[in-house]
Design a protein around this motif. Structure first.
Motif, PDB file in Angstrom:
ATOM      1  N   ILE A 234     -12.946 -15.817 113.931  1.00  0.00           N
ATOM      2  CA  ILE A 234     -12.877 -15.543 112.492  1.00  0.00           C
ATOM      3  C   ILE A 234     -12.007 -14.321 112.199  1.00  0.00           C
ATOM      4  CG2 ILE A 234     -14.908 -14.006 112.339  1.00  0.00           C
ATOM      5  CD1 ILE A 234     -15.681 -15.535 109.764  1.00  0.00           C
ATOM      6  N   ILE A 235     -11.893 -13.429 113.178  1.00  0.00           N
ATOM      7  CA  ILE A 235     -11.123 -12.211 112.960  1.00  0.00           C
ATOM      8  C   ILE A 235      -9.640 -12.497 112.772  1.00  0.00           C
ATOM      9  CG2 ILE A 235     -10.590 -11.669 115.365  1.00  0.00           C
ATOM     10  CD1 ILE A 235     -11.824  -9.192 112.644  1.00  0.00           C
ATOM     11  N   HIS A 236      -9.190 -13.699 113.136  1.00  0.00           N
ATOM     12  CA  HIS A 236      -7.778 -14.046 112.984  1.00  0.00           C
ATOM     13  C   HIS A 236      -7.432 -14.489 111.565  1.00  0.00           C
ATOM     14  CE1 HIS A 236      -7.264 -13.473 117.206  1.00  0.00           C
ATOM     15  NE2 HIS A 236      -8.079 -14.457 117.532  1.00  0.00           N
ATOM     16  N   ASN A 237      -8.441 -14.626 110.697  1.00  0.00           N
ATOM     17  CA  ASN A 237      -8.165 -14.895 109.293  1.00  0.00           C
ATOM     18  C   ASN A 237      -7.763 -13.581 108.621  1.00  0.00           C
ATOM     19  OD1 ASN A 237      -9.251 -14.901 106.296  1.00  0.00           O
ATOM     20  ND2 ASN A 237      -8.885 -17.040 106.831  1.00  0.00           N
ATOM     21  N   HIS A 238      -6.594 -13.557 108.011  1.00  0.00           N
ATOM     22  CA  HIS A 238      -6.077 -12.283 107.500  1.00  0.00           C
ATOM     23  C   HIS A 238      -6.934 -11.703 106.391  1.00  0.00           C
ATOM     24  CE1 HIS A 238      -4.324 -14.969 104.448  1.00  0.00           C
ATOM     25  NE2 HIS A 238      -4.185 -13.899 103.690  1.00  0.00           N
ATOM     26  N   LYS A 239      -7.531 -12.534 105.563  1.00  0.00           N
ATOM     27  CA  LYS A 239      -8.374 -12.009 104.499  1.00  0.00           C
ATOM     28  C   LYS A 239      -9.654 -11.394 105.084  1.00  0.00           C
ATOM     29  CE  LYS A 239      -8.781 -14.424 100.628  1.00  0.00           C
ATOM     30  NZ  LYS A 239      -8.072 -13.617  99.636  1.00  0.00           N
ATOM     31  N   TYR A 240     -10.174 -12.052 106.100  1.00  0.00           N
ATOM     32  CA  TYR A 240     -11.399 -11.538 106.725  1.00  0.00           C
ATOM     33  C   TYR A 240     -11.132 -10.214 107.436  1.00  0.00           C
ATOM     34  CZ  TYR A 240     -15.701 -11.323 109.451  1.00  0.00           C
ATOM     35  OH  TYR A 240     -16.900 -10.910 110.007  1.00  0.00           O
ATOM     36  N   ILE A 241     -10.062 -10.148 108.226  1.00  0.00           N
ATOM     37  CA  ILE A 241      -9.795  -8.916 108.968  1.00  0.00           C
ATOM     38  C   ILE A 241      -9.478  -7.750 108.035  1.00  0.00           C
ATOM     39  CG2 ILE A 241      -7.316  -9.310 109.348  1.00  0.00           C
ATOM     40  CD1 ILE A 241      -7.674  -8.069 112.129  1.00  0.00           C
ATOM     41  N   ASN A 242      -8.868  -8.031 106.891  1.00  0.00           N
ATOM     42  CA  ASN A 242      -8.625  -6.966 105.920  1.00  0.00           C
ATOM     43  C   ASN A 242      -9.937  -6.376 105.417  1.00  0.00           C
ATOM     44  OD1 ASN A 242      -5.865  -7.238 106.126  1.00  0.00           O
ATOM     45  ND2 ASN A 242      -5.653  -8.517 104.296  1.00  0.00           N
ATOM     46  N   ASN A 243     -10.905  -7.244 105.175  1.00  0.00           N
ATOM     47  CA  ASN A 243     -12.226  -6.768 104.741  1.00  0.00           C
ATOM     48  C   ASN A 243     -12.934  -6.008 105.856  1.00  0.00           C
ATOM     49  OD1 ASN A 243     -13.392  -7.922 101.907  1.00  0.00           O
ATOM     50  ND2 ASN A 243     -11.815  -9.288 102.729  1.00  0.00           N
ATOM     51  N   TYR A 244     -12.836  -6.527 107.069  1.00  0.00           N
ATOM     52  CA  TYR A 244     -13.459  -5.852 108.215  1.00  0.00           C
ATOM     53  C   TYR A 244     -12.880  -4.442 108.390  1.00  0.00           C
ATOM     54  CZ  TYR A 244     -14.215  -4.684 113.144  1.00  0.00           C
ATOM     55  OH  TYR A 244     -14.521  -4.035 114.305  1.00  0.00           O
ATOM     56  N   ASP A 245     -11.558  -4.342 108.395  1.00  0.00           N
ATOM     57  CA  ASP A 245     -10.914  -3.033 108.583  1.00  0.00           C
ATOM     58  C   ASP A 245     -11.276  -2.075 107.456  1.00  0.00           C
ATOM     59  OD1 ASP A 245      -9.704  -3.825 110.935  1.00  0.00           O
ATOM     60  OD2 ASP A 245      -7.810  -4.374 109.968  1.00  0.00           O
ATOM     61  N   GLU A 262     -16.360  -5.662 117.043  1.00  0.00           N
ATOM     62  CA  GLU A 262     -14.932  -5.837 116.788  1.00  0.00           C
ATOM     63  C   GLU A 262     -14.613  -6.960 115.812  1.00  0.00           C
ATOM     64  OE1 GLU A 262     -12.938  -3.527 117.725  1.00  0.00           O
ATOM     65  OE2 GLU A 262     -14.468  -2.548 118.935  1.00  0.00           O
ATOM     66  N   PHE A 263     -15.624  -7.665 115.286  1.00  0.00           N
ATOM     67  CA  PHE A 263     -15.377  -8.574 114.170  1.00  0.00           C
ATOM     68  C   PHE A 263     -16.575  -8.676 113.239  1.00  0.00           C
ATOM     69  CE2 PHE A 263     -16.974 -11.332 117.555  1.00  0.00           C
ATOM     70  CZ  PHE A 263     -17.908 -12.129 116.920  1.00  0.00           C
ATOM     71  N   LEU A 264     -17.650  -7.975 113.564  1.00  0.00           N
ATOM     72  CA  LEU A 264     -18.840  -7.930 112.711  1.00  0.00           C
ATOM     73  C   LEU A 264     -19.445  -6.543 112.766  1.00  0.00           C
ATOM     74  CD1 LEU A 264     -21.056  -9.370 110.999  1.00  0.00           C
ATOM     75  CD2 LEU A 264     -22.250  -9.821 113.158  1.00  0.00           C
ATOM     76  N   LEU A 265     -19.778  -6.028 111.592  1.00  0.00           N
ATOM     77  CA  LEU A 265     -20.423  -4.720 111.498  1.00  0.00           C
ATOM     78  C   LEU A 265     -21.885  -4.900 111.112  1.00  0.00           C
ATOM     79  CD1 LEU A 265     -17.636  -2.969 109.369  1.00  0.00           C
ATOM     80  CD2 LEU A 265     -17.983  -2.723 111.840  1.00  0.00           C
ATOM     81  N   LEU A 266     -22.767  -4.193 111.804  1.00  0.00           N
ATOM     82  CA  LEU A 266     -24.179  -4.168 111.442  1.00  0.00           C
ATOM     83  C   LEU A 266     -24.511  -2.776 110.915  1.00  0.00           C
ATOM     84  CD1 LEU A 266     -26.130  -6.068 114.255  1.00  0.00           C
ATOM     85  CD2 LEU A 266     -25.502  -6.880 111.996  1.00  0.00           C
ATOM     86  N   LYS A 267     -25.094  -2.732 109.725  1.00  0.00           N
ATOM     87  CA  LYS A 267     -25.420  -1.459 109.085  1.00  0.00           C
ATOM     88  C   LYS A 267     -26.881  -1.491 108.652  1.00  0.00           C
ATOM     89  CE  LYS A 267     -24.120   1.435 105.111  1.00  0.00           C
ATOM     90  NZ  LYS A 267     -25.348   1.319 104.298  1.00  0.00           N
TER      91      LYS A 267
END
Length: 341
Positions: A234-245, A262-267
């Protein structure tokens, strides 16, 4: 138009959805999917086909008959029901569309600009199967007028406007909701992998996506993160990685502690509506206390994914494939429509 005609038309639509979800030789359908993705980058071909597959399974003769058997449907003068649709996931307003038509009423639909291609395309197929539907389906981009009832879906903010403008009509107005998962630490690898589907499908944009997990004290995240890797692409989707970063940078600047694969954040957070690429988590000390929390927060929760024998829980991996009788916000749409004055 008789109930049997309406049922048969939707069964035929379900068969058609199944064909085009799995096969690539339907050029017109492929063209529509490409238009939908061009209009909304979150509507990937994979997500569109998943939505079609889910609806094709729901629209079986057995499912439709089981669904409507709970009601006394009498042929009456049709009412015009305005539907204001969201556009967060493909065909998100289809259940309202189906409910209005199956009860013999007419649809006046105002589509979201984020999902304005798919439903008209499938409506045309429905009309080709049952031409009488032509007088029962209308899409409008203008101001809604000349209707008898309203079903509107939006955010908590837009819901206030909906209440103001449509409060005098019979209405269902839906607000923000999110889904949660309750983990015990005893889940199997298969269950946690299925949970990954509940989290990542549609990029987490749907109200049935798990956006928060409840975990016991001293929960070991190793098995959880291992299972999440089934969605690492999923990290290769540009919209998703922009949100992740972006979200990672904001949280780190504010010194929030994070768990990151590196592709999911837990808070750790007591909220429900986590941003894209983020899942909130909250610890619980006892199931009795957790049950009370879930009861108090029921207005914010669409569904609870778990195997902990909680009331109305949904099995892992099934959050995005509700049955026809699983109503959004727990409001029985068909009952509402059948009781319109």
């Amino acid at each position: 138009m008789q109930l049997k005609q309406r049922i048969n038309a939707f069964i035929a639509l379900g068969t058609y959805l199944k064909r085009i979800a799995f096969e690539n030789d339907y050029e017109e359908a492929k063209r529509i999917f490409q238009i939908a993705e061009a209009e909304n980058g979150w509507f990937t071909q994979d997500n569109i086909r998943f939505a079609l597959k889910s609806w094709s399974e729901a629209l079986s003769e057995e499912n439709i008959q089981q669904w409507i058997s709970n009601y006394q449907m009498e042929e009456t003068n049709p009412k015009i029901v305005a539907i204001i649709m969201a556009g967060n996931v493909p065909l998100v307003g289809f259940h309202d569309f189906l409910s209005v038509l199956i009860t013999g009423n007419k649809v006046l639909a105002k589509l979201s600009s984020n999902d304005k291609t798919l439903l008209p395309f499938f409506s045309n197929y429905l009309i080709s199967v049952e031409p009488d539907f032509k007088n029962y389906i209308e899409f409008t981009e203008g101001r809604l007028k000349d209707f008898d009832a309203v079903i509107a879906t939006g955010s908590n903010n837009t819901a206030r406007y909906f209440e103001y403008y449509f409060g005098k009509y019979p209405h269902i107005i839906r607000k923000n909701r999110n889904s949660v998962a309750v983990l015990t630490g005893n889940e199997t690898e298969e269950e946690l992998t299925a949970l990954a589907d509940d989290i990542f499908r549609y990029f987490g944009l749907g109200c049935r996506n798990v956006s928060k997990i409840y975990i016991p004290e001293n929960y070991d995240f190793e098995a959880f993160f291992k299972a999440m890797y089934s969605w690492k692409e999923i990290i290769h989707n540009h919209k998703y990685i922009n949100n992740y970063d972006y979200n990672k940078a904001v949280y780190l600047m504010d010194s929030f502690p994070l768990l990151d694969n590196e592709f999911l954040l837990l808070k750790e957070d007591n909220g429900f509506s986590s941003p894209i690429s983020v899942v909130f988590y909250e610890k619980f000390s006892s199931f009795q206390k957790l049950k009370k929390v879930l009861e108090v927060q029921s207005e914010n929760i669409q569904c609870v994914v778990s195997n902990a024998n909680l009331p109305n829980e949904v099995p892992f991996g099934m959050a995005q494939t509700p049955d026809l009788w699983d109503y959004a916000d727990g409001v029985d749409t068909v009952d509402f429509l059948l009781k319109l004055p």
